[in-house]
Design an enzyme around this catalytic site. Structure first.
Site, mmCIF file in Angstrom:
data_model
loop_
_atom_site.group_PDB
_atom_site.id
_atom_site.type_symbol
_atom_site.label_atom_id
_atom_site.label_comp_id
_atom_site.label_asym_id
_atom_site.label_seq_id
_atom_site.Cartn_x
_atom_site.Cartn_y
_atom_site.Cartn_z
ATOM 1 N N ASP A 183 0.858 -1.183 0.000
ATOM 2 C CA ASP A 183 0.000 0.000 0.000
ATOM 3 C C ASP A 183 0.892 1.228 0.000
ATOM 4 O OD1 ASP A 183 -2.698 1.359 0.443
ATOM 5 O OD2 ASP A 183 -1.549 2.109 2.151
ATOM 6 N N GLU A 267 -1.413 -1.591 -6.105
ATOM 7 C CA GLU A 267 -2.638 -0.979 -6.619
ATOM 8 C C GLU A 267 -2.361 -0.337 -7.969
ATOM 9 O OE1 GLU A 267 -5.222 0.791 -3.060
ATOM 10 O OE2 GLU A 267 -3.138 1.419 -2.986
ATOM 11 N N ASP A 363 -3.194 1.263 6.952
ATOM 12 C CA ASP A 363 -2.360 0.953 5.799
ATOM 13 C C ASP A 363 -2.029 -0.536 5.714
ATOM 14 O OD1 ASP A 363 -2.386 3.608 5.133
ATOM 15 O OD2 ASP A 363 -0.489 4.074 6.121
#
Length: 419
Positions: A183, A267, A363
């Site tokens: 992340d 991501e 996170d």
């Protein structure tokens, strides 16, 4: 395998002046060729690299100043322009201005490039029309030179060699079952699913204060003045140091992650969209414009895309696979039960599920969701990656809302998935 080696040049005053002359010629060729392409497009025609190269050869017979730069460097400039126009269109390609463009000169012919070591700390390279140039021998070349690129950044000159090191990418990672989700954030640049935080400050407090003072000084100086050029040079030196720290941080982080993991899940972030301005128009003004501007600066300062580049470069040597997944709902979904709600995120760092009561660092919880989504993609294939992030995914078989990482195609059809 092709890789790069970058060294700091120590040019003489005459060589630095000659390099700047090469850069000025390349900038003029780029801008002229870009205007020509735009004019042809306005008339319904098109220009190609081949036709512009032929016209460049004719122009060199008429304008002697074009002959100052090596022919191959000018051809590479036209090749870069052709690639940019084919990818973005001629009207979206930017001009190269004298004050904002950092010179970059590529020498593509390895037969005309000679590199040798000149001492324990120094090496030298022979480049067309520049002759022998000295550079700091900070690391061995490690292979045959394929091309060389001379660039200037922060008032210093550098040379980068494209090397064929003879290595082959491994078919399998040494730890084939290992995986990690990542992340990316602002408070912590990189947070992994195993609970590790990777972060460092790229700009010191003193540099931030000095850079702001230089910006204020620049706003008061007259354009084109010598003092303005000095101020811009001082700002460039600070920016170069910050960029070097950022590059070093992500290179080290990528090396650790790829060494320990066979699968890395990120991501699929659109940084350009995330950092778009919130300012509207006079008729429809934006909301929280200053807050959004501060967030944009923080994202750009962290340099999220640098991590992707570093991982792609290092993963070739370890056999690591880098997978990107849909970022929708990864920060508001509970990794324990799958419940998705904005209320689960108490703050920037605290995650508390309203359904099952699961608590974790926000996170780390997001990184675990990203890892789960990547494992699902690896098992079932990358399907549904383009769905809208504004709409919660639904199963085509049952119509129910899916958890993070669950495929809308395979939901309800688990028997078909062999992962």
């Amino acid at each position: 395998m092709l890789t790069g080696r970058k060294y700091r040049l120590e040019l003489t005053a005459a060589q630095a002046e000659q390099g700047q002359e090469f850069a000025d010629v390349c900038r003029a060729v780029w801008n002229t060729a870009l205007e020509q392409r735009r004019e042809y497009r306005r008339r319904g025609g098109r220009m190609t690299y081949v036709s512009q190269t032929a016209e460049l050869a004719e122009a060199k017979r008429e304008f002697a100043w074009l002959c100052a730069a090596p022919a191959q460097v000018l051809q590479q400039t036209l090749r870069d322009l052709d690639r940019a126009c084919r990818q973005h269109g001629p009207f979206k390609v930017r001009w190269r201005s004298k004050g904002h463009w950092s010179p970059s000169l590529r020498f593509p012919d390895p037969q005309r490039i000679h590199v040798e070591r000149a001492g324990r700390k120094w090496g030298r390279a022979k480049l067309p029309k520049l002759g022998w140039v000295r550079f700091r021998w900070s690391r061995p070349l490690g292979g045959a030179v394929r091309s060389a690129t001379v660039s200037r950044r922060g008032g210093r000159w550098f040379v980068a060699f494209l090397i064929e090191d003879g290595k082959i990418a491994p078919e399998q990672h040494s730890l084939p079952t290992s995986a990690v989700g990542i992340d990316r954030g602002v408070k912590a640049a990189v947070v992994t699913s195993d609970g590790t935080f990777h972060h460092r400050a790229f700009t010191s407090e003193g540099e931030a204060v000095r850079y702001r003072r230089l910006q204020q000084r620049l706003a008061r100086q007259r354009k084109g003045s010598a003092n303005r050029r000095k101020t811009i040079a001082a700002m460039g030196r600070i920016a170069a140091r910050v960029a070097d720290r950022r590059t070093d941080f992500y290179a080290r982080t990528a090396n650790r992650l790829t060494t320990r993991n066979a699968l890395i899940v990120l991501e699929d972030l659109r940084v350009k969209n995330l950092t778009a301005s919130a300012a509207g128009t006079l008729a429809n003004p934006g909301r929280n414009v200053r807050q959004k501007a501060g967030l944009n600066r923080a994202i750009l300062e962290t340099g999220w895309h640098r991590l992707e580049l570093a991982l792609a470069s290092v993963a070739r040597y370890t056999g690591t696979r880098v997978v990107k997944v849909n970022p929708a709902y990864t920060s508001m979904s509970c990794h324990a039960c799958g419940h998705t709600a904005p209320e689960n995120r108490d703050s920037q760092a605290v995650f508390r599920c309203r359904a099952c009561g699961h608590q974790d660092h926000a996170d780390i919880n997001a990184a675990k969701n990203i890892k789960a989504a990547g494992l699902a993609v690896s098992a079932c294939g990358d399907v549904g990656a383009g769905r809208s992030v504004k709409q919660e995914p639904k199963s085509r078989a049952t119509g129910r809302t899916l958890c993070v990482g669950e495929s809308p195609v395979h939901a309800g059809e688990e028997a078909k998935c062999t992962g």
